[in-house]
Enzyme design. Sequence first.
Site, PDB file in Angstrom:
ATOM      1  N   ASP A 182       0.868  -1.169   0.000  1.00 53.16           N
ATOM      2  CA  ASP A 182       0.000   0.000   0.000  1.00 53.16           C
ATOM      3  C   ASP A 182       0.911   1.228   0.000  1.00 53.16           C
ATOM      4  O   ASP A 182       2.138   1.133   0.141  1.00 53.16           O
ATOM      5  CB  ASP A 182      -0.972  -0.012   1.185  1.00 53.16           C
ATOM      6  CG  ASP A 182      -2.206   0.845   0.880  1.00 53.16           C
ATOM      7  OD1 ASP A 182      -2.154   1.674  -0.046  1.00 53.16           O
ATOM      8  OD2 ASP A 182      -3.226   0.699   1.574  1.00 53.16           O
TER       9      ASP A 182
HETATM   10  C1  NOJ Z   1      -3.971   3.897   0.043  1.00 50.70           C
HETATM   11  C2  NOJ Z   1      -5.160   3.008   0.156  1.00 50.70           C
HETATM   12  O1  NOJ Z   1      -5.115   2.286   1.373  1.00 50.70           O
HETATM   13  C3  NOJ Z   1      -5.270   2.016  -0.988  1.00 50.70           C
HETATM   14  O2  NOJ Z   1      -6.469   1.315  -0.864  1.00 50.70           O
HETATM   15  C4  NOJ Z   1      -5.177   2.725  -2.296  1.00 50.70           C
HETATM   16  O3  NOJ Z   1      -5.331   1.812  -3.352  1.00 50.70           O
HETATM   17  C5  NOJ Z   1      -3.830   3.432  -2.372  1.00 50.70           C
HETATM   18  N1  NOJ Z   1      -3.735   4.396  -1.291  1.00 50.70           N
HETATM   19  C6  NOJ Z   1      -3.616   4.125  -3.698  1.00 50.70           C
HETATM   20  O4  NOJ Z   1      -4.386   5.244  -3.801  1.00 50.70           O
END
Ligand code: NOJ
Length: 758
Positions: free
Chosen positions: A292
């Site tokens: 993430d």
């Molecule tokens: C953080 C989020 O937790 C995740 O779900 C998302 O895909 C990414 N950022 C990218 O934006």
Amino acid sequence: MKKIHLIICFFLLSNFNSFAQKSNILSSVENIEIKVDSVLAMMTLEEKVGQLVQYNGSWDLTGPASEMNNQLKVANLKKGLVGSMLNVLSVEATLEAQKLVMENSRMKIPLMFGYDVIHGYKTIFPVPLGETASWDLELMEETARVAALESVAYGVNWTFSPMIDVSRDARWGRIMEGSGEDPYLTAQVGVSKIKGYQGDDLAKNTTIAATAKHFAGYGFAEAGRDYNTVNIGENELQNMVLPPFKAAAEAGVATFMNSFNDLDGTPATGNKMLQRDVLKGDWKWDGFVVSDWGSITEMVNHGFATNKKHAAEIAIKAGSDMDMEGGAYEVGLAELVKEGRLKEELIDDAVKRVLRVKFKLGLFEDPYRYSKPEVLNNINFEDHKKLAREAAKRSIVLLKNSDKILPVKSSVKKIAVIGPLANDKDSPLGNWRAQGETNSAVSVVEGLKNGIGESTEITFSEGTKLGTGERSFLMPLAINTTDRSGFQDAIEKATNADLVVMVLGEDAFQAGEGRSQANIGLAGLQMELFDTVHNVNSNIVLVLINGRPLEISEISKKATAIVEAWQLGSESGNAIADVLTGKYNPSGKLPASFPRAVGQEPLYYNEKNTGRPYNEEHVTYSHYTDVKKDALYPFGFGLSYATFQYGDIQLSSTQMDMEGNIKVSIRVTNTSKIPGKEVVQLYLRDLVASTTRPVKELKGFQMITLKPGETKSVTFSITKKMLEFYSANKKWEAEPGDFELYLGGNSVDVKSARFKLK
Ligand code: NOJ
């Protein structure tokens, strides 16, 4: 010299490829493996690490900005030191970035372009929690298919969806992005979404790679506070959290995303057991895991790594393949190999996984496959709108309908539509609306004006504002607690109306990432507005627009009807009008429990019995002394304008052996004068087992349509697989013994029967 070598290899590769195709000797899987190995063999260590690096496109931040400036990003793209990008938001932009790689880098390995296409790209469908309430798997596959079509038209070939985190806590803002509290339903929805996004061939330029996220445990953040620690044991992890992910892996999801949280002392991003042992080992899944946003580097904050380099070492060893906007892999991995701290094979394995997905996407055949401006011309946005309306109306859940106040009667000549969300064209789009245009949703006022006959007058009063100032993905709304200037107008409109439709709930960005709340009631002055209006006209249909289950105990006693309309996307108001006017008979069922009080959270139907389940004689049993312990509106609940009666359960046998199955049937009758849809739900309970088991677990459901007076018999087949769980033997198995089964239209009002597994 290297260049010549490269050309020769590609020549061999393409010839081999066509030979293999012609002679049908090799399967496409074997073909891809050969190509992957051939490409890998030509790469330098730095180029390999580059494939594991993901950069943000910089103009749409969905996390904290990194330290890297754009010039450096461009330079690294040209050197082929980047594997993928996220948030690059047009065909022109993806084309430009792809060209930087294809025209300048030595290996010319195309980029993937990822984006959070969570519930649509331009055409916005209901937020996932809302859409799950439709329990309509075909519909959910279809909306994903359409989201993929639109994504491709804008250059995206990879979505960070579906989110299949089981979540039981309405305080957690991200509950809106998933399918609620049940692992079986979450798995079913997740698989439908994956099928919709990926189709039967990833290489088509109508399909995109999907991501199963967040692996794992993220939905169990302590106290519902986003990013917080997760303290669940193996039993909960295996039985509640992992099943949807296993289903996603089996469905062939192209990528996984790991999660921000610490899971029982180990950050998920650095968790070898999850990623290497379970996902890639036991489940034999061959895609790649993207971290993430910055979650590798965040292991420093967790106190699990000393610096970025150390974090990179932990993450790659644990099985995290790609570093999203974190900058840890590019600073750490090559050095670690050179210092002998890391085996290059681990990097090779990660790179192979990335290349495999790129081959499957057809990017090596045509790197610009997803960056063709003309594709947009073939997108039929009008058809997508129709689908959005269909999805929205099927997602609506009727929670209360006293005096059969709904559907609106023809005697109603004047409707006052009141509330801060009544004419809001933005909040229904919800959070994570990708490139859905601001203020582009049909509001409830607009929908009613479109949908109700001319003989009924619609008036509108905002009553109060939910919040003030600008708000966006990164900036939450400042809730208004002082401005009552619209109250008088609301009173007047309500006084003069036959019926009041009050539209209350949450702002678009009140739920979603980083939007945890300790209070989940109606924010600001909404309750006060409701009471003020109720004093002058108590004929109130409450329409809720929200991303999470809300605490609505008080208002639920006062409103005559309650329509849970979530954040339904582009066609929101039209769909709500379809339900209010009776053009569509509501059929949605809750995928998450609505509490009586926030203090009950986390609240879920599939709880354990405890040693002190119920005792009305004595205070020392598991309950609250101030509110009832059950849900105000339970999982699976939803009314219809029709009424259904369930007959008695018929079992083909009360005993089954491990290889066999039993059939369970129930007759359901529509006892009303209008056709309606019902979701018949099957729950099971293992009465005594080697570990404690939930009091009920959803194991199947069927949606039936019944004409007035019609009866249908609904049959489920109980199989051993349905009875399996992660047992004390640390494996999935069914244990002999007694089981209770339940059938009904929600998780509480059920008929039951017993059988024995031999
Ligand atoms: C953080 C989020 O937790 C995740 O779900 C998302 O895909 C990414 N950022 C990218 O934006």
